[in-house]
Design a protein around this motif. Structure first.
Motif, short mmCIF file in Angstrom:
data_model
loop_
_atom_site.label_atom_id
_atom_site.label_comp_id
_atom_site.label_asym_id
_atom_site.label_seq_id
_atom_site.Cartn_x
_atom_site.Cartn_y
_atom_site.Cartn_z
N UNK A 425 0.78 -1.57 -0.26
CA UNK A 425 -0.05 0.14 0.06
C UNK A 425 0.84 1.87 0.06
N UNK A 426 1.95 1.35 0.53
CA UNK A 426 2.88 2.54 1.07
C UNK A 426 3.80 3.20 -0.39
N UNK A 430 2.44 6.39 -2.77
CA UNK A 430 3.19 6.71 -3.03
C UNK A 430 3.32 6.70 -5.11
N UNK A 431 2.93 6.47 -5.71
CA UNK A 431 3.00 6.14 -6.76
C UNK A 431 2.08 7.42 -6.99
N UNK A 532 -3.75 11.52 2.78
CA UNK A 532 -3.38 11.73 2.70
C UNK A 532 -2.93 13.04 2.44
N UNK A 533 -3.42 13.36 1.58
CA UNK A 533 -3.50 14.55 0.40
C UNK A 533 -3.83 16.16 1.70
N UNK A 539 1.87 10.21 6.72
CA UNK A 539 1.97 9.32 5.83
C UNK A 539 4.05 10.25 5.30
N UNK A 540 3.85 8.83 5.04
CA UNK A 540 6.16 8.81 4.94
C UNK A 540 5.25 8.21 3.09
N UNK A 541 5.79 9.70 2.42
CA UNK A 541 5.52 9.13 0.78
C UNK A 541 6.55 9.95 0.08
N UNK A 542 7.53 10.21 0.59
CA UNK A 542 8.78 9.83 0.22
C UNK A 542 9.51 8.60 -0.43
N UNK A 543 8.43 7.45 -0.35
CA UNK A 543 9.86 6.44 -0.44
C UNK A 543 10.12 6.11 -2.24
N UNK A 544 11.10 5.15 -2.29
CA UNK A 544 12.54 5.39 -3.37
C UNK A 544 12.05 3.74 -3.85
#
Length: 576
Positions: A425-426, A430-431, A532-533, A539-544
């Protein structure tokens, strides 16, 4: 006053009354408004689409003394053109005046100044009929004519015009008049003439005219000569058309095991004067609409012109999409052969024999599959027996610890291989949060063009996997889709996913992995995205995201000696 035919009575007398050529009309009007009149124009397009009419309107407009978006119709030039006696507008039919002498005469007279108007205009119809010598004689004048001369060349076959002439003209491509525009125009004329009509009859005429407004009006006049009311029965009798019901019944008979029924029916229709070539074209239209209706029900009904939704549903209940597409292929082949021969019925009968044979083979294949499935079901152990087997536990020999660990490890590897690919889900969130419209637009080419592979045997499975699937999210490395349960399982199967990856890369040039999620999970991710918006701090939305691509298996090339050794082994060893 002598009678004037409809297409001459209702020929456009101003730009506003031109039907179906809006872009060309606007371009010419802007040229007049900005005083950018070219010295040579080439009007290309099918017959009856308004080439000569617009040429005359353009000639009238540029010579009008009080032009304001339309010719005034009051000045001396407009009146002379309306009476077909303007001295500066010269019309020439190249079909009957195609020699070099006629062209030389035009060149000589072109040097003289206009008598009444601002421009001297030469309208040469069917210009492709000019001889090569005539074209060559026209070249110099066409390239550098006097300032007061404008050439308007009209043709239905621009391919026959020499390139040196084409390069000296501004070219306008006239398109066929759309069904909507033609229908509206004919209905306006019928109302103006106070003639009763049926909507179905107008649509039949429009279809017969095939985009030519002049042809439609000529056909209309012929029908009105037969009867003073325009009905579908009149159009059918005059032009030898079959009813929709007859066409649908013929389509059903195509696949009757007794092909003599449909052949007898067609021979009777041929004797009754039904146009077989037109019948083939009509059946193709019906089959096409039935296929579109079946595959795109949300928009399919809106696109139905020749049959009703009930007819489309009836055909889909009777025939599969694949069979209808095969029928279309056979009929297209018939039409291509009919163009080279007058024996239209013969080629259609041959096609019917092929269709009947194909349908019979498909039926036999389907019935054999059903028999096999039944046999398999009978062989499967009933559920009660399975439960009893599970309860009975047999003692197994004790396996050494190392061997047991190795066996367990192998089982784990097999489970990992068989397990479907999943995405967390993360990563999905993130996408979505970092979505790029350009990426999604670029990836949509896959879904816009996947239909091209529906009939390709070796690539049809990719069509089945992606057809009607939703492009949910797209990143630089991944594409997430949402489809049916079958599609999701198919896409996430590791072996198929690898094939799909290489297919997308080779066919569309898109180097991305494709994964699928079901609809409940899609709805869940959308809710997370909205939250998240609104609350990004949670939320951690900077997943590489890093994706390791599949690698193509390289074929190992072995020497002949190695192949021989593998095949024969110890037999090649020399005995000591």
């Amino acid at each position: 006053m002598t009678y004037q035919v409809l297409y001459r009575t209702y020929r456009p007398n101003n730009f506003k009354s031109v039907v179906g050529q809006d872009v060309i009309v606007k371009t010419l009007k802007n040229a007049i408004k900005n005083n950018k009149i070219a010295h040579a124009y080439l009007f290309c397009g099918p017959r009856g689409t308004g080439k000569t009419s617009i040429a005359k309107l353009f000639a009238k407009a540029i010579n009008c003394e009080h032009y304001d978006d339309e010719a005034c119709e009051k000045c001396a030039n407009c009146k002379a053109i309306a009476n077909n006696n303007h001295p500066d507008i010269i019309e020439l039919d190249a079909a009957s005046n195609n020699g070099v002498d006629e062209i030389r005469e035009i060149i000589e007279k072109a040097q003289f100044a206009p008598v009444l108007g601002k421009y001297k205009i030469y309208i040469i119809d069917e210009v492709h009929m000019l001889t090569k010598q005539a074209f060559n004689a026209l070249l110099k004048t066409l390239e550098e004519p006097p300032k007061h001369v404008v050439f308007i060349l009209a043709t239905t076959d621009p391919e026959k015009i020499i390139p040196t002439v084409l390069s000296r003209c501004q070219r306008f491509n006239f398109s066929k008049v759309s069904t909507v525009n033609m229908t509206a125009r004919i209905e306006d004329i019928l109302k103006n003439e106070h003639i009763e009509y049926e909507k179905e009859a107008v649509l039949a005429l429009v279809k017969l005219a095939d985009g030519g407004m002049r042809d439609a009006l000529s056909m209309l006049e012929q029908c009105l000569a037969y009867d003073d009311k325009l009905s579908y029965d009149v159009v059918r009798m005059v032009y030898g058309l079959a009813t929709s019901e007859e066409k649908i019944n013929i389509i059903k008979l195509f696949h009757d095991e007794d092909s003599s029924k449909v052949i007898d029916k067609l021979e009777k229709m041929d004797r009754d004067g039904i146009d077989i070539k037109r019948l083939c074209l009509d059946i193709i239209d019906i089959l096409k609409e039935a296929v579109v209706y079946h595959n795109q029900k949300n928009v399919g009904e809106m696109k139905l012109e020749y049959i009703t939704s009930a007819d489309a549903q009836e055909l889909n209940n009777y025939l599969t999409t694949d069979i209808m597409l095969d029928d279309i292929d056979y009929l297209v082949e018939v039409i291509n052969r009919q163009r080279q021969s007058q024996t239209s019925l013969f080629y259609l009968e041959l096609a019917i024999l092929k269709m009947t044979k194909l349908h019979k083979e498909i039926k036999e294949e389907n019935s054999s599959k059903v028999v096999e499935e039944v046999k398999v079901e009978e062989e499967i152990m009933p559920e009660e027996d399975i439960q009893e087997e599970i309860i009975e536990v047999k003692e197994e020999p004790i396996i050494p610890q190392k061997e047991e660990n190795k066996k367990a490890e192998n089982h784990r590897k097999e489970d990992e291989i068989e397990k479907d690919i999943t995405v967390s889900d993360d990563i999905l969130l993130s996408i979505l949060m970092n979505a790029n419209r350009e990426e999604k637009t670029n990836d949509s080419i896959i879904f816009n063009r996947i239909g091209l592979y529906e009939l390709e045997v070796d690539k049809r499975k990719f069509y089945q996997a992606l057809h009607d699937a939703e492009l949910f999210a797209s990143s630089k490395d991944m594409i997430i889709v949402c489809g049916s349960d079958i599609q999701d399982k198919m896409i996430n199967n590791p072996s198929f996913n690898k094939e799909l990856y290489f297919f997308i890369e080779e066919e569309f040039g898109i180097d991305k992995m494709i994964f699928a999620i079901d609809k409940p999970r899609r709805d869940k991710i959308v809710k997370l995205y909205i939250d998240a918006r609104n609350h990004p701090e949670n939320y951690n939305i900077d997943i590489d995201i890093k994706i390791e691509r599949y690698k193509k298996e390289e074929k190992i090339v072995k020497s002949k000696e190695e192949e021989l050794f593998e095949a024969f082994g110890d037999k090649l060893k020399v005995e000591e």
